[in-house]
Design a protein around this motif. Sequence first.
Motif, short mmCIF file in Angstrom:
data_model
loop_
_atom_site.label_atom_id
_atom_site.label_comp_id
_atom_site.label_asym_id
_atom_site.label_seq_id
_atom_site.Cartn_x
_atom_site.Cartn_y
_atom_site.Cartn_z
N ASN A 1 6.52 11.51 -16.76
CA ASN A 1 7.52 11.59 -17.92
C ASN A 1 8.19 10.25 -18.25
N GLY A 2 8.39 9.82 -19.43
CA GLY A 2 8.74 8.74 -20.12
C GLY A 2 8.02 7.34 -20.01
N ALA A 3 6.61 7.65 -19.74
CA ALA A 3 5.46 6.70 -19.77
C ALA A 3 5.46 6.03 -21.14
N GLY A 4 5.57 6.92 -21.86
CA GLY A 4 5.45 6.51 -23.48
C GLY A 4 4.33 6.93 -24.19
N LYS A 5 3.97 8.12 -23.63
CA LYS A 5 2.58 8.85 -24.31
C LYS A 5 2.95 9.23 -25.60
N THR A 6 3.89 10.11 -25.80
CA THR A 6 4.34 10.70 -27.03
C THR A 6 4.76 9.57 -27.95
N THR A 7 5.58 8.75 -27.36
CA THR A 7 5.76 7.29 -28.32
C THR A 7 4.55 6.75 -28.88
N LEU A 8 3.57 6.53 -28.00
CA LEU A 8 2.16 5.96 -28.60
C LEU A 8 1.58 6.78 -29.70
N1 LIG Z 1 13.48 8.26 -30.26
C1 LIG Z 1 13.90 7.58 -29.35
N2 LIG Z 1 15.01 6.96 -29.04
C2 LIG Z 1 15.30 6.25 -27.99
N3 LIG Z 1 14.53 6.32 -26.73
C3 LIG Z 1 13.39 7.04 -26.90
C4 LIG Z 1 13.18 7.60 -28.14
N4 LIG Z 1 11.78 8.19 -27.97
C5 LIG Z 1 11.54 8.28 -26.82
N5 LIG Z 1 12.31 7.47 -26.07
C6 LIG Z 1 12.40 6.91 -24.78
O1 LIG Z 1 11.15 6.13 -24.60
C7 LIG Z 1 10.57 6.55 -23.29
C8 LIG Z 1 8.99 7.11 -23.53
O2 LIG Z 1 9.21 8.35 -24.13
P1 LIG Z 1 8.07 9.29 -24.38
O3 LIG Z 1 6.95 8.63 -25.01
O4 LIG Z 1 8.36 10.44 -25.05
O5 LIG Z 1 7.22 9.49 -22.98
P2 LIG Z 1 6.17 10.69 -22.43
O6 LIG Z 1 5.70 11.36 -23.72
O7 LIG Z 1 5.26 9.77 -21.85
O8 LIG Z 1 6.96 11.57 -21.56
C9 LIG Z 1 11.39 7.59 -22.54
O9 LIG Z 1 12.06 6.83 -21.75
C10 LIG Z 1 12.20 8.09 -23.69
O10 LIG Z 1 13.64 8.23 -23.33
#
Ligand SMILES: Nc1ncnc2c1ncn2[C@@H]1O[C@H](COP(=O)(O)OP(=O)(O)O)[C@@H](O)[C@H]1O
Lengths: 285, 417
Positions: free
Chosen positions: A61-68
Amino acid sequence: MPTSDETSTETTTIPAQRTAETGETLLEVRGLRVVFDGFVAIGGIDFTVSRGELRFLIGPNGAGKTTLVDVITGMTKPAAGSVRFAGTELVGRREYRIVKLGIGRTFQTATVFEDLTVLENLDLAASFRMPVPKLFLRRRGVSDPVAQVLETTQLAELADRKAGILSHGQRQWLEIGMLLAQDPQLLLLDEPVAGMTKDERERTGVLLQQIAEERTVVVIEHDMEFLRRFASVVTVLHEGKVLTEGTVAEVQADPRVQEVYLGRKKEDDESGGAAAAALGLEAAP
Amino acid sequence: MQSAPVTATEEPTAAPESGTAAARSGWRARLVTPQLPWRIVFVVVIAVGVIAPYVLDPAFRLPLFTKYLCYAIVGIGIGLAWGHGGMLTLGQGLFVGLGGYSMGMYLKLHDAGPGHVPDFMDWSGVEKLPAFWEPFRSPVVAIAAVIILPIVVATLLGLLVFRQRVRGAYFAILTQALAAAFVILLIGQQGYTGGTNGLTNFSGFFGIDTYADQGHRTLYFITAGVLLVIFLLLRLVVASRFGRLLLAIRDGEDRVRFLGYDPTVIKTIAFAISAVTASVGGALIVPVVGIVNPGMLDIVPSIELVIAVAVGGRYSLAGAVIGAVVVNWARSTFSEDYPSAWTYFQGALFIGVIAFLPRGLAGLLKQLRDGGPALMKKLGIKPPSRPAPPTAPPAVALAGDQTVVVPGQGASRQEAV
Ligand SMILES: Nc1ncnc2c1ncn2[C@@H]1O[C@H](COP(=O)(O)OP(=O)(O)O)[C@@H](O)[C@H]1O
Ligand SMILES: [Mg+2]
């Protein structure tokens, strides 16, 4: 084709006329950095997906998968780097334009339109290339692609029910169905089987393999059972970086991967521990 | 739910025929559908609408009723933008004004005659007609302006603010500020606009004597006809894919982007439609009340229109019509007896509806409709069955490497209407 050889081609719910040349690069992420208010969510990622691939993306969790996925689909603007899809730069494009280029996604929490029926949800997903004036015509019946998706996702019986009444698993299927109705070349699925029963997960995996026969699919998932059963190539993300990439067996054997998951276990990180367990990493080396 | 007749496709299993059960049970079943309460209401409303001008006192009650219908036209547009599109527009007075003044300017110039300026300009010492007044000598231009001006203004505004993702309270306040600015402009330009007094003292309306009983009846029928046409047109819009998309944007604008649509375009179109309806309502109200002035377009009347729609039920177009008529009728009746209490009553009404009837009066009718199946049972007709959502997941049997997908039982399904 890098997909599992277990895939049955006997299921003909999806036409296979579009099987494109595989091997050629479809998605290319280079030097990607994403910063949220000083917090580096992605710190320099290179990530390439070939046409026709079924790629799994894992990481704690928090690896950045969703962000990618957010960056690829235009929802989040990166601080640096480029995202190319079939040679076209995506960074700076608006979300709906990226969809029109042929990229579709689902969300970690399935989001469907609860006040619309299942059929209307799918129909809207299928109609986005329609010129705006045509949208004013009333929908007459069910178009062939939508009927097909109703069959594929086995939601035909619920076609005229409001999406709001669907169960958790059905919602996720509807969202995958909407993605299919969109008919994209590249599908990005964010934890499509999270919270599903074992049986539902199995069916979803089979469905994903069918889909991947003619499209390129990236699936975020960290259930190891699921990975072992359906994944071939896995990319591991950790703290905003690509940790490693390889087959399920290779990734499982990688000491760094074990450390990422098990190291967290020592720090009493619940989710890390759970993920480690899910990865099937019983003991530290 | 409207039944969606399904065209024959190559896969009949995926395209179940709708309404077959109803057809088999003959005329009674065709008449007694869950739509029945609505249809009855519609027929009653039309009947009342035709009789009203011969029952109501044509010198006083009838023009009042016609005025309510003008508000209803404006209300339908608010219902579309707010109820369906989630755009709370608190400044429809701006568009009411564009229509009202376009019409008023034509009527003033018509009365003044060629080469002359309207009376109020004379009084203000304006001897030459301002250039922007000149086109309004033509009735065609004036009517075109009633349609085109609000579209242009709403489109520019919509593209600007929706693209910047301005929504919710920010959008509401913005529209309100624009209405206020328009009012200030009108009041400030006394010589060109008639100022606070607005435009009044019209001799007639396209040859209709607006001071005679028959004239009032004609105005009533024109207004009611326009209302009916707009209502039916917007019903089509709401039932179309565009209407579905509008609901989708209301409930999840960000999600819609990932369906490949640009919400800016869809919202702007819906906003422009609501602006046109407001403008048409504004244009029609001018001959009915014989005046258009800034007080009719200000923030308070704009908000009162929204309250009326909320009371009637913002999620249905009929609700908007009901609300506009009922609330304004209540206001007239109430303030005849208790002139100062109305404001409080209106406030209480608004709060009561928001708290207990979020779907407004139309929500009550919906409950009636949902009671339809019970009514059908009483009449001895089998109500169309609604399939219960299957609790078990649809079956996929995994036989080794062979996947067998069992198709849904679409063919045997009877569609609920
Ligand atoms: N809109 C945002 N604002 C601030 N921090 C964010 C935001 N979106 C994600 N993060 C942070 O970026 C990191 C990666 O999140 P995310 O991509 O959701 O992880 P995953 O999907 O791999 O669990 C996490 O630490 C999360 O808290
Ligand atoms: Mg995530």
